[in-house]
Motif scaffolding. Structure first.
Motif, mmCIF file in Angstrom:
data_model
loop_
_atom_site.group_PDB
_atom_site.id
_atom_site.type_symbol
_atom_site.label_atom_id
_atom_site.label_comp_id
_atom_site.label_asym_id
_atom_site.label_seq_id
_atom_site.Cartn_x
_atom_site.Cartn_y
_atom_site.Cartn_z
ATOM 1 N N UNK A 174 -6.354 -28.965 4.865
ATOM 2 C CA UNK A 174 -5.560 -30.192 4.924
ATOM 3 C C UNK A 174 -5.279 -30.574 6.377
ATOM 4 N N UNK A 175 -5.042 -29.565 7.209
ATOM 5 C CA UNK A 175 -4.779 -29.831 8.630
ATOM 6 C C UNK A 175 -5.986 -30.483 9.299
ATOM 7 N N UNK B 297 3.702 -30.946 12.276
ATOM 8 C CA UNK B 297 3.225 -30.545 10.959
ATOM 9 C C UNK B 297 4.444 -30.431 10.066
ATOM 10 N N UNK B 298 4.481 -31.233 9.057
ATOM 11 C CA UNK B 298 5.631 -31.159 8.174
ATOM 12 C C UNK B 298 5.280 -30.256 7.012
ATOM 13 N N UNK B 299 5.741 -29.029 7.142
ATOM 14 C CA UNK B 299 5.466 -28.076 6.085
ATOM 15 C C UNK B 299 6.657 -28.048 5.141
ATOM 16 N N UNK B 300 6.387 -27.848 3.869
ATOM 17 C CA UNK B 300 7.499 -27.713 2.917
ATOM 18 C C UNK B 300 8.401 -26.557 3.338
ATOM 19 N N UNK C 217 4.333 -16.454 7.737
ATOM 20 C CA UNK C 217 3.179 -17.370 7.775
ATOM 21 C C UNK C 217 1.857 -16.719 7.377
ATOM 22 N N UNK C 218 1.732 -15.423 7.587
ATOM 23 C CA UNK C 218 0.534 -14.748 7.095
ATOM 24 C C UNK C 218 -0.694 -14.953 7.965
ATOM 25 N N UNK C 219 -1.874 -14.694 7.355
ATOM 26 C CA UNK C 219 -3.130 -14.686 8.092
ATOM 27 C C UNK C 219 -4.089 -15.728 7.537
ATOM 28 N N UNK C 220 -5.168 -15.919 8.277
ATOM 29 C CA UNK C 220 -6.239 -16.771 7.806
ATOM 30 C C UNK C 220 -7.516 -16.340 8.516
ATOM 31 N N UNK D 6 0.960 -24.314 15.531
ATOM 32 C CA UNK D 6 1.914 -25.128 14.790
ATOM 33 C C UNK D 6 2.468 -24.398 13.569
ATOM 34 N N UNK D 7 1.668 -23.545 12.949
ATOM 35 C CA UNK D 7 2.110 -22.938 11.690
ATOM 36 C C UNK D 7 2.555 -21.491 11.852
ATOM 37 N N UNK D 8 2.186 -20.866 12.951
ATOM 38 C CA UNK D 8 2.499 -19.450 13.111
ATOM 39 C C UNK D 8 1.540 -18.544 12.360
ATOM 40 N N UNK D 9 0.578 -19.134 11.686
ATOM 41 C CA UNK D 9 -0.408 -18.329 10.951
ATOM 42 C C UNK D 9 -1.311 -17.610 11.960
ATOM 43 N N UNK D 10 -1.590 -16.343 11.704
ATOM 44 C CA UNK D 10 -2.509 -15.613 12.578
ATOM 45 C C UNK D 10 -3.934 -15.919 12.137
ATOM 46 N N UNK D 11 -4.633 -16.697 12.943
ATOM 47 C CA UNK D 11 -5.984 -17.133 12.552
ATOM 48 C C UNK D 11 -7.042 -16.314 13.284
#
Lengths: 526, 370
Positions: B307-308, B50-53, B61-64, B85-90
């Motif tokens: 987008x993912x 995942x190419x994140x800016x 990374x925060x939550x979702x 991949x993003x470290x976001x807590x889903x």
């Protein structure tokens, strides 16, 4: 209102006020979903009202009542003989049967109906077994009313079995024995003495069966019998919240009709004054021993052994074809936690209501007790959406917490605890309390030291029933559970809804086992 | 004697409990698969990159919060892959699309959800029509063909689910089957059909009929079908099972259920899919899709997640793991499936399939639904 020379000595006013306040609070909590339904239905446009009065709706109302009545009658027909056989006769293995016969209650209806169809449906397992040796290609139709009645009876007769069994165990054997000594036969003693004494227990159990049949969605949809719940789900699935609320209110009215009918049936029930002081004499069945055994075995086979066996078969077939088992530790713990807390809360809430209605009989206390049933016939989705409405808007700090889920379970399943406690309390003569008081105990103390220990089987029964119904609950759990809070029931649903049967088998078996334990415990202690 | 029976029963229960308590523990690999989400087998996809800016990598990374109308067994792995991949807590709430949509409608502005991932256009439409979705960025929307996204940019299709006719291979061959779903009104099909009128995908097909054929012809179809006494099932799964067992000869279902039966029960399972070549409502390819809630507390993560879902990795996942149609160009479908481009699909805008109330009414008036 409080008419009575039969009144026990009153408790101190503050205690009584506290009882009233707590009971009113419980009734208000149970009525919360109904309030939501009124809020929503108020927004319905006249077209929806017209839709409600379609002939088809009325026809379905009739079908629903027919199903509820037939299932209740069939459950009583199955459960009363079983309860009598396991408490009063020398039925082979009768202790084991007492533990096994209540267990079908723990099988979720969506699982049981599915298994029933795959076993007895056209081209099901049974037909497959019969085809090779006997050339059977068609079995009798299982869909429609007969199939739905069979399944719902097999799933819900334990309500009547448990209440009847408890009543038989606590009933003083002297009455039956006097009848026998006065020359009545076993059969006529049963009809003229035992059965009339069982009326409150049959009422309590039968009420739960009837409301269960009104509420059930899983079994009726798999067996293709259109009931009111199906209409309600169709309406919810088309996002018509106003119309759905109106339909749900009709279901509340149906519940009131059933409650009224039960009250009418039990209008002149006398409170037994003597309770069992010693075990009843065991009646030898003689040549009826083995037919009775076969009857018991058949009920247990259809309602428990067959579903459990099929689940095992699925599990093994899945494992053989390389399916890996999912880890279920987390889901099992969540199920135990949620259902355990729900059982504790429901019993705590049921206690004041039951005491008030039994010890202070009157119209108002009876009404409060009846009101706790108001939500029991409502499908879980109605309760859940009502609590979403109040939770997300009025109490965001509670929304999507375990507390709100446990509250929902308690609201949904409270009547089972109320019924169990009420039946138990009715059989504890207030004179015992009074005796303790005359010996100098304060009322609360007397209640605590005398009534509560006698009440323990009722408390356990109520808690177990709430525990196991909460454990198999699906709709409320899906909608109200905290994020990421998987339970065994949601694991089953997740797998079955995507046709992964092997994956569904393990959590389904765990539900059956987990909820068997408390049930076995409380039945075993009786 | 009495005592002995009680002891016997209790030991049996305890033994059973023990066996099943061991079972999950005996499968530690399954646990790992669920948590680290390397998709178990048959993965043809390259490892995820995942190419994140840069600024997003540096930031917390925060939550979702995802509300998923698609089940955990279908989408759990790919959601976990995003989290990994993003470290976001889903955090995910699973349920059926209709029930989750109803929940979102009741929650209103207080919804904790960031994203609604729905199984069918009806659920997306209900939430979009209630004004609960925020518009998605153009670069996300433009990844999928028009017709598979909301014209107002409120949601985007993620994977395609084709309506097919599943048939029993012992009773029928493809040559016996008609080109158009209309032809099943022929009395020759009486008693041979299975359908699931309460199912969301079936209802989407009926909505497509109302769009393509108009109200009257749809009513005629339903009435004529009723005359053929189709067997009513609860869902696609039950139909595929019944067709495989020969209880009915054909059924109207979504295409991907069959492949799971083939996987669990082997190639001997006596049912196969028939893609209606007529291009009518029976050839509908529906979208499962996602939208971002307007009240989302984590809008950036919501957009990243959507987008993912349209990235090659995720699209490949849907193709190979759930046997669905990728909607982004250039991702191959699973072996044995005809390519999306080869299908003579019904030309309909998904957004036009949102009038579920009208469809329900028609189904009730024709006696198909209670």
């Amino acid at each position: 209102m409080r008419s009575g020379d039969r009144q026990p000595a009153r408790w101190a006013t503050p205690t009584r006020l506290a009882l009233w306040a707590l009971s009113a609070l419980v009734a208000a909590a149970v009525l919360l979903p109904t309030v939501y339904l009124f809020v929503r239905a108020a927004g319905a446009d006249p077209q929806v009202w017209a839709g409600l009065l379609r002939t088809r709706t009325l026809e379905i109302l009739g079908r629903t009542l027919l199903l509820a009545a037939t299932v209740t009658a069939a459950s009583i027909g199955v459960a009363v003989p079983l309860a009598w056989l396991t408490t009063r006769t020398d039925l082979p293995l009768r202790r084991a049967w007492s533990l096994i016969l209540p267990l079908p209650l723990v099988v979720p209806s969506y699982v049981s109906a599915y298994l029933f169809v795959s076993a007895f449906g056209p081209r099901g397992l049974l037909q497959g077994l019969l085809e090779a040796p006997l050339g059977v290609t068609r079995l009798p139709e299982i869909y429609g009313l007969p199939g739905a009645v069979v399944i719902l009876t097999l799933l819900s007769y334990p309500y009547v079995f448990l209440s009847t069994r408890a009543a038989l165990l606590r009933m003083s054997p002297t009455l039956e024995e006097s009848a026998r000594s006065l020359g009545e036969g076993a059969w006529s003693t049963f009809w003229r003495v035992t059965l009339p004494l069982l009326r409150p227990a049959l009422g309590a159990g039968g009420l739960l069966v009837a409301l269960y049949a009104l509420r059930d969605f899983g079994a009726v949809s798999l067996l293709r019998y259109d009931t009111f719940t199906r209409v309600l789900y169709v309406s919810y699935r088309s996002f018509d919240r106003e119309g759905s609320a109106l339909l749900a209110l009709v279901l509340v009215v149906l519940t009131l009709v059933v409650l009224g009918f039960e009250a009418w049936l039990l209008r002149r029930v006398t409170q037994p004054t003597a309770s069992a002081t010693r075990p009843p004499r065991i009646l030898p069945l003689g040549s009826w021993r083995w037919p009775a055994f076969l009857f018991t075995l058949a009920v247990a086979f259809l309602s428990l052994f067959l579903p459990a066996g099929l689940l095992l078969y699925w599990l093994i077939r899945g494992l053989n074809s390389g399916e890996t088992l999912m880890a279920l530790g987390g889901a099992t713990w969540n199920s135990l936690l949620g259902s355990g807390l729900a059982a504790a809360l429901a019993v705590a809430a049921a206690l004041p209501v039951a005491i008030l209605s039994v010890r202070y009989p009157g119209r108002l206390t009876r009404l409060i007790e009846r009101l706790t049933y108001a939500s029991f016939a409502l499908p879980g989705i109605v309760i859940a959406l009502a609590l979403v409405f109040f939770g997300a808007r009025q109490a965001p700090f509670l929304y999507q917490t375990l507390a709100l889920l446990v509250f929902a379970y308690a609201v949904l399943y409270l009547p089972q605890a109320v019924g169990a406690l009420r039946t138990a309390l009715l059989q504890i003569p207030p004179s015992l309390d009074e005796a303790a008081r005359s010996l100098g105990r304060r009322p609360i103390q007397a209640f605590w030291e005398v009534t509560v220990p006698l009440l323990r089987p009722g408390l356990l029964a109520g808690a177990s029933l709430v525990f196991l119904t909460a454990m198999k609950d699906l709709p409320a759990t899906l909608i109200l559970a905290p994020l990421g809070f998987d339970t065994l029931a949601t694991e089953v649903w997740s797998a079955v809804s995507e046709a992964f049967f092997a994956r569904a088998a393990a959590p389904a078996l765990l539900i059956v086992l987990m909820s068997s334990l408390p049930l076995a415990f409380f039945v075993g202690r009786e | 004697m009495k005592k002995n029976h009680a002891v016997l029963a209790t030991t049996t229960l305890a033994a059973l409990a023990l066996v099943s308590a061991c079972a999950p523990a005996a499968a530690p690999t399954a646990q790992i698969i669920r948590e680290t989400v390397e998709v178990p087998v048959e993965v043809t996809a390259p490892p995820i990159v995942i190419t994140a800016p840069p600024e997003q990598v540096a930031a917390e990374p925060g939550r979702l919060v995802v509300y998923s109308g698609r089940s955990e067994s279908l989408v759990g792995p790919i959601i976990a892959q995003f989290a990994e991949a993003t470290g976001v807590q889903v955090d995910v709430k699973y349920g059926s699309t209709a029930e989750i949509a109803a929940t979102l409608l009741e929650e209103g502005a207080n919804s904790p959800a960031d994203v609604f991932f729905a199984q069918d256009p009806g659920g997306l439409g209900a939430v979009a029509n209630a004004g609960l979705f925020a518009p998605l960025p153009e670069e996300t929307l433009s990844l999928v063909p028009t017709g598979y996204r909301s014209p107002a940019g409120l949601w985007v299709g993620v994977s395609g689910r084709a309506r097919v006719v599943v048939y029993n291979t012992e009773a029928l061959a493809p040559a016996d089957l008609p080109a158009d779903v209309w032809d099943f009104t022929d009395p020759m099909w009486a008693g041979r059909i299975g359908w699931a009128p309460t199912n969301g995908s079936f209802q989407a097909m009926v909505t497509a009929m109302r769009v393509a054929w108009g109200e009257e012809k749809t009513r005629e179809w339903l009435t004529a079908m009723q005359a053929n006494a189709p067997k009513v099932f609860e869902g696609n799964t039950n139909i595929v099972e019944a067709v495989g067992a020969g209880e009915v000869e054909i059924g109207f279902v979504n295409h991907y259920y069959l492949y799971r039966f083939l996987k669990e029960q082997g190639e001997g399972f006596a049912a196969r899919n028939y893609f209606l070549p007529g291009g009518g409502p029976g050839s509908l390819v529906m979208a499962a899709g996602a939208g971002q809630l307007e009240t989302s507390a984590n809008p950036d993560n919501a957009q990243r997640f959507i987008a993912f879902l349209l990235s090659t990795v995720a699209q490949q996942y849907f193709a190979s793991q759930t046997y669905e149609y990728p909607l982004v160009e250039g991702v191959a479908v699973e072996r044995g499936l005809p390519a999306l481009a080869e299908l003579n699909r019904l030309d309909v805008d998904m957004a036009a399939l949102d009038d579920l109330a009208g469809t329900t009414r028609l189904l009730q008036e024709t006696g198909v639904l209670p």
